[in-house]
Design an enzyme around this catalytic site. Structure first.
Site, PDB file in Angstrom:
ATOM      1  CB  CYS A 186      15.274  13.252  34.707  1.00 19.48           C
ATOM      2  SG  CYS A 186      14.654  12.999  33.030  1.00 19.48           S
ATOM      3  CG  ASP A 197      17.335  16.232  30.124  1.00 20.39           C
ATOM      4  OD1 ASP A 197      18.420  16.750  29.804  1.00 20.39           O
ATOM      5  OD2 ASP A 197      16.237  16.565  29.633  1.00 20.39           O
ATOM      6  NE  ARG A 221      18.037  19.377  28.595  1.00 17.53           N
ATOM      7  CZ  ARG A 221      16.796  19.831  28.416  1.00 17.53           C
ATOM      8  NH1 ARG A 221      16.628  21.018  27.836  1.00 17.53           N
ATOM      9  NH2 ARG A 221      15.758  19.137  28.801  1.00 17.53           N
ATOM     10  CG  HIS A 265      15.258  18.075  34.472  1.00 16.78           C
ATOM     11  ND1 HIS A 265      15.252  18.527  33.178  1.00 16.78           N
ATOM     12  CD2 HIS A 265      14.944  16.752  34.407  1.00 16.78           C
ATOM     13  CE1 HIS A 265      14.951  17.537  32.357  1.00 16.78           C
ATOM     14  NE2 HIS A 265      14.761  16.439  33.081  1.00 16.78           N
ATOM     15  CB  CYS A 307      11.138  16.969  32.544  1.00 14.29           C
ATOM     16  SG  CYS A 307      11.220  15.172  32.613  1.00 14.29           S
TER      17      CYS A 307
END
Length: 773
Positions: A587, A589, A591, A648, A651
């Site tokens: 992803c 993302d 983080r 993760h 999400c």
């Protein structure tokens, strides 16, 4: 980086030694252990007799030590595949003890050394023994090898050795003038067989080489001597009824204490280093490595101590881990400590039933065998290593110390030389000043410590006020005193209108003006913590410029503290091109850091990131060729061996799938999320088993859909032609992965596709170490 198959989460991380459950052998000992024990026994039998001969001990003492080392140390030790017994590295120590105190007192000293090893094992100081410089250890073994070879050369020539290396060297010309043809011929035959047997060519040679060369050499010489009727000294094995056991140590207390300390030191260091070497051999061996656990060095020390107590009490030689027999044990395919123990049992059987055969062995043949072992202890590989690390003085001092002073004294001498050499390197600093084109260059070669501060100050004060100065630091260490002196001068020089530039061997840090208010102190490519504290907020900065300022600070930190130490690795990658072994699809993302959670370096992963870690199926309307192109390039061009889809927790794309209305005339984001609808349908379909983390159920619907999405995207991957073709050829595997950010824990999808299994720390530690950056 193909991920290994993981055991069940409840399975013990280190399975017991031996065959795995469900595959029990009908015999109590595995076939591989049985064949390995025979191979080790055939090597141990002649070597044990030869080492006993070299020490001047009763020849039965070598057999006792071999049997006890195999049975006691094999059963109690912490390194299952290490074979213990009488070691060539102990020959000089034992011979000196017998010469000084007699045989029964030497046995008593062996018992006391075993007790000392038990105490050290209980104190759990085994790892501390590995802190001794390798140059000292290799030098000690080389000195012992030279001493053995010089002493046994006299027996090879038909004479008898002295207890001193110098005396043996002085007597060598007279011995050469008085050769004994029978002894020389049997010694020569032994050496010829010993050296030529491992080099037999062809298919027949491969079969014959399975018989140990040491056994062939001694057996060939014994058979030749018997058939030709040569008159020469042979092995003298008296009846076991007259075998001498240990006695109370008699002699000066200080001398006995030094003897116990020497025996303990040599036995312990050799055994612990041998255990570490066996671990490396097992790790490099193809096959079921997981059946053999890593060595427990403290337990190994306890096992060696118990073996020395028993061996000394029964009138045997000191016991230690033996490299030659341990290597043969590992290479023969041993799976557990049963092979080591069984070899000890075979030695007992031979000692009781093969006495008439053993008495036919010529002493010259055993001496030639031990002399060859002593010569091999002077390893050219070790000499090249210490030369490369500039530790030849340590190696030479230790080796000569064994010959001239003794083993314990040589170790102390080697440690002293190593410390002196380290201090010399630390204090050896060359500082020069030179002016070129109006620029003053101050060059520092070597480590910059407080010892060099006066010379550094003198060189820096040669730079005139207002001048431009470049300070070149070529060293790996700078202590606090030198750092403060350099910074104080730089600050004063800049305050007076000058400029200063500090540079290293591979790049520099520009310090012409005041230092920036904030610099990132996170170490490059290492675990980090509280990274945002490197960039404190300032009220004066507009909010809309914060992101740009952090990016600029990050770039400056890379150029200032990271680029120079790691420059060699990106340069190598640029030269060699990218050769990743895994496609990592995850992803976007912010983080989620793929390099962080997989401990990967640049060049390891081919990473594709998008919203929701989605893989559009081929031919899908509103499809996205960018993901398919990346998959095709990774599989067909880069030839990756594994493709991992990583989801993760928390999400945002998954949350949007759960909460948003079905897209109509959608935005680009809504159109992209269409590729996640099959995951939503899969979760609602009761025909599919819902994946879950190991040991628990999904925390909520978001986590359940995150897990289901990973499984569904793997199905989409299988529909792509390059992936399907590579899977059919067995050249690719697909893995599912889930990272729980709140727990900082990573899960891998099991083979059944139902449970995401916990990746334990021990399993990661068992992997091959990563190449240092």
């Amino acid at each position: 980086m193909s991920a290994p198959a993981l055991p069940h989460p409840h399975q013990h991380p280190h399975p017991p030694h031996g065959p795995p459950p469900g595959r029990r052998n009908r015999l109590p000992v595995a076939g591989a252990d049985l064949s390995a024990s025979v191979a080790v026994f055939l090597i141990a039998l002649p070597l044990s007799l030869g080492i006993a001969l070299a020490t001047g001990a009763p020849l039965q003492a070598g057999l006792v030590a071999a049997a006890v080392g195999g049975i006691v140390a094999g059963r109690l030790g912490g390194c299952p595949l290490q074979v213990s017994g009488p070691a060539a590295g102990l020959t000089v120590v034992t011979a000196d003890l017998i010469h000084r105190y007699g045989w029964r007192t030497t046995c008593g000293i062996t018992v006391l050394a075993g007790l000392a090893q038990l105490g050290l094992g209980r104190l759990r100081v085994a790892r501390g023994a590995l802190a001794v410089s390798p140059a000292v250890v290799h030098g000690m073994l080389a000195g012992i090898g030279i001493t053995i070879a010089v002493a046994q050369l006299h027996i090879v020539l038909g004479g008898s050795p002295d207890s001193s290396v110098l005396a043996n060297l002085r007597a060598l010309p007279a011995q050469l003038a008085d050769l004994h043809p029978a002894a020389v011929s049997m010694s020569a035959l032994t050496l010829v067989l010993l050296l030529s047997w491992p080099r037999l060519p062809g298919r027949a040679g491969r079969l014959l080489r399975r018989v140990p060369a040491a056994l062939v050499a001694v057996a060939g010489a014994t058979a030749t001597a018997a058939l030709t009727g040569l008159a020469l000294p042979r092995v003298d094995l008296p009846s076991w009824h007259s075998h001498a056991l240990a006695g109370l140590p008699e002699g000066p207390a200080l001398g006995l204490a030094a003897a116990v300390l020497t025996t303990t030191l040599v036995c312990s260091v050799q055994s612990l280093l041998g255990a570490v070497a066996v671990d490396k051999l097992v790790a490099a061996r193809p096959g079921p490595v997981a059946r053999v656990g890593r060595a427990d060095l403290d337990r190994e020390l306890l096992g060696q101590g118990a073996a020395n107590i028993v061996s000394g009490a029964l009138g045997g030689l000191p016991v230690a881990g033996v490299a030659v027999r341990s290597t043969a044990n590992v290479n023969s395919g041993a799976l557990s400590r049963n092979s080591t123990m069984l070899h000890g049992v075979l030695v007992v059987v031979a000692a009781l039933l093969m006495v008439p055969i053993l008495r036919e062995i010529p002493l010259a043949s055993l001496a030639a065998l031990v002399m060859a072992v002593g010569i091999q202890m002077v390893s050219l590989h070790h000499i090249r290593t210490v030369t490369r690390h500039r530790e030849v003085p340590v190696y030479a001092a230790t080796a000569l110390g064994v010959a001239l002073l003794g083993v314990l004294q040589s170790v102390l001498l080697g440690v002293a030389v190593a410390v002196a050499l380290a201090l010399h390197r630390l204090a050896r600093t060359r500082i020069t000043h030179e002016e070129k084109g109006g620029v003053h260059h101050v060059r520092v070669r070597g480590q910059l410590t407080f010892l060099a501060v006066p010379r550094l100050s003198r060189a820096l004060h040669l730079v005139p006020q207002g001048a431009h100065a470049v300070v070149e630091l070529d060293g790996s260490f700078m202590d606090h005193a030198a750092y403060e002196s350099l910074q104080d001068w730089r600050g004063a020089h800049i305050a007076r209108g000058g400029t200063a530039e500090l540079s290293g061997r591979r790049g520099g840090i520009r310090t012409a003006g005041p230092p920036p208010p904030a610099r990132c102190r996170c170490r490059p490519w290492t675990p980090w913590r509280d990274h945002r504290s490197c960039f404190p907020e300032t009220a004066a900065a507009p909010a809309d410029r914060k992101a740009g300022r952090e990016l600029a600070h990050g770039i400056g930190s890379f150029h200032g503290s990271t680029a120079s130490p790691v420059r060699a690795e990106p340069t190598r990658l640029a030269r060699e091109g990218q050769r990743p072994t895994q496609l990592f699809l995850t992803c976007a993302d912010s983080r989620l850091s793929p390099s962080l959670i997989t401990s990967s370096a640049p060049g390891d992963l081919f990473v594709v990131r998008n919203v929701g870690n989605l893989v559009p199926p081929p031919g899908e309307e509103h499809g996205d060729d960018s993901v398919a192109a990346a998959v095709e390039y990774a599989v067909d061009v880069l030839k990756v061996r594994s493709v991992t889809v990583c989801g993760h927790s928390g999400c945002g794309a998954v949350q949007a799938l759960l909460t948003a209305e079905p897209p109509g005339a959608a935005t680009p984001l809504r159109r992209w999320l269409r590729h996640g609808l099959p995951s939503l349908e899969r979760m609602a379909d009761d025909r599919h088993t819902r994946p879950r983390p190991a040991g628990r159920g999904p925390a909520d619907a978001v986590e359940e859909l995150c897990l289901t999405n990973v499984v569904q995207q793997l199905e989409h991957l299988r529909a792509h032609v390059p992936v399907a073709r590579a899977l059919a050829a067995g050249a690719l595997e697909l893995r599912g992965m889930y990272f729980h950010a709140g727990e900082a824990k990573t899960y891998l999808l099991g083979r059944t596709g139902k449970v995401f299994e916990d990746v334990r720390e021990e399993e990661g530690a068992a992997e091959e170490p990563r190449r240092p950056v």
